[in-house]
Design an enzyme around this catalytic site. Structure first.
Site, mmCIF file in Angstrom:
data_model
loop_
_atom_site.group_PDB
_atom_site.id
_atom_site.type_symbol
_atom_site.label_atom_id
_atom_site.label_comp_id
_atom_site.label_asym_id
_atom_site.label_seq_id
_atom_site.Cartn_x
_atom_site.Cartn_y
_atom_site.Cartn_z
ATOM 1 N N GLN A 103 -18.810 8.174 -4.941
ATOM 2 C CA GLN A 103 -18.411 9.732 -4.353
ATOM 3 C C GLN A 103 -17.877 11.097 -5.312
ATOM 4 O OE1 GLN A 103 -14.453 7.372 -2.749
ATOM 5 N NE2 GLN A 103 -15.171 6.421 -4.372
ATOM 6 N N VAL A 105 -20.325 14.688 -6.076
ATOM 7 C CA VAL A 105 -21.291 15.625 -6.446
ATOM 8 C C VAL A 105 -21.430 16.230 -6.911
ATOM 9 C CG1 VAL A 105 -20.374 15.453 -3.659
ATOM 10 C CG2 VAL A 105 -19.358 17.440 -4.948
ATOM 11 N N HIS A 121 -21.175 10.836 -1.063
ATOM 12 C CA HIS A 121 -20.826 11.851 -0.052
ATOM 13 C C HIS A 121 -21.999 13.218 -0.718
ATOM 14 C CE1 HIS A 121 -16.943 9.578 -0.993
ATOM 15 N NE2 HIS A 121 -16.974 9.691 1.229
ATOM 16 N N CYS A 129 -29.896 24.048 5.144
ATOM 17 C CA CYS A 129 -29.803 24.951 6.154
ATOM 18 C C CYS A 129 -29.370 24.455 7.533
ATOM 19 C CB CYS A 129 -30.955 25.783 5.646
ATOM 20 S SG CYS A 129 -30.863 27.055 7.887
#
Ligand SMILES: [Zn+2]
Length: 256
Positions: A103, A105, A121, A129
């Site tokens: 989970q 990042v 996640h 973008c």
């Protein structure tokens, strides 16, 4: 049972398992200096979670980006894997761990060397973008990220970290792979996650429902402990994973 005995039992189960997956959360990275979101010293005790709502970000990207720079990018890129991450890499090298579902990042499992990491996640490493969906490695465009908010080099759209904000869905591929692994693995190592974040918490719950052995490593009992955990190893993840790896290595050296 003593922790020592539980570690021996957990090691034996890992050694005899057919397919092992690890399911990790913020707790595994705390000892690498990365603050968790939840809990007493978590980010949400200092910052308003609204900053990570996608609608707020679209309206006020500069405000959120100041926080992103301060909390994530100024040091997350420099953070190093700790003994728990390294232990999971060792386990993969020994042929005893197939997949890491995280989970987090922070990219620390990949930095440690694990080759099959599912980022439930998303990741802070990539920016995407909002307008044209071009994506960039943060490291490659870091010099352009001094302007707030950082803009897409192709279309001047606003760049957003490629991790899940509140109000956004889980990346479909990560979702699919995680639940597939819950069906295929016969042992789950649940490390540094309290089972309070959904739908992530459903991954080990689903694994348990089809009979997967759940070994949990956490400093305190969690929502998983009394519900789905078969063996609870209480302690900090770096310490416990190191002890577990020592035990696995010892058993292996004896049986060869
Ligand atoms: Zn663009």
């Amino acid at each position: 049972m003593t922790l020592r005995k539980l570690i021996e039992e957990a090691a034996a189960k890992i050694l005899s398992a057919e397919r092992v997956a690890a399911f990790t959360g913020a707790g595994i990275s705390v000892e690498s200096g990365i603050p968790p979101f939840r809990g007493k010293d978590g980010l949400w005790s200092k910052y308003d979670p609204v900053l990570f709502e996608i609608s707020h970000f679209r309206a006020q990207p500069i405000e959120t980006w100041r926080l992103l720079k301060e909390v994530f990018y100024n040091f997350m890129a420099k953070a190093e894997p700790n003994a728990a991450h390294r232990g999971l890499f060792q386990l993969e090298q020994m042929g005893l761990l197939k997949t890491v579902i995280t989970q987090n990042v922070d990219n620390l499992h990949q930095k440690a060397g694990n080759t099959d990491v599912v980022e439930f996640h998303g990741t802070s490493k990539r920016l995407v973008c909002l307008d044209c969906l071009s994506s960039y490695n943060y490291a490659d465009i870091e010099e352009h990220v001094t302007d707030m908010p950082p803009l897409c080099l192709a279309c001047r759209g606003i760049l957003k970290p490629d991790f899940v904000f509140f109000g956004e869905g889980i990346p479909p591929k990560a979702l699919q792979r995680s639940f597939m692994e819950a069906m295929l693995a016969d042992l789950f190592l649940v490390i540094g996650t309290t089972g309070e974040v959904y739908p992530a918490a459903l991954v080990p719950i689903q694994a348990k429902q089809k009979g997967t052995v759940i070994i949990e490593i956490n400093p305190e009992p969690t929502a998983f402990t009394g519900q789905i955990t078969d063996i609870f190893l209480q302690g900090k993840s770096a310490q416990i994973v190191s002890e577990l790896m020592d035990q696995i290595a010892m058993v292996r050296s004896k049986t060869r």
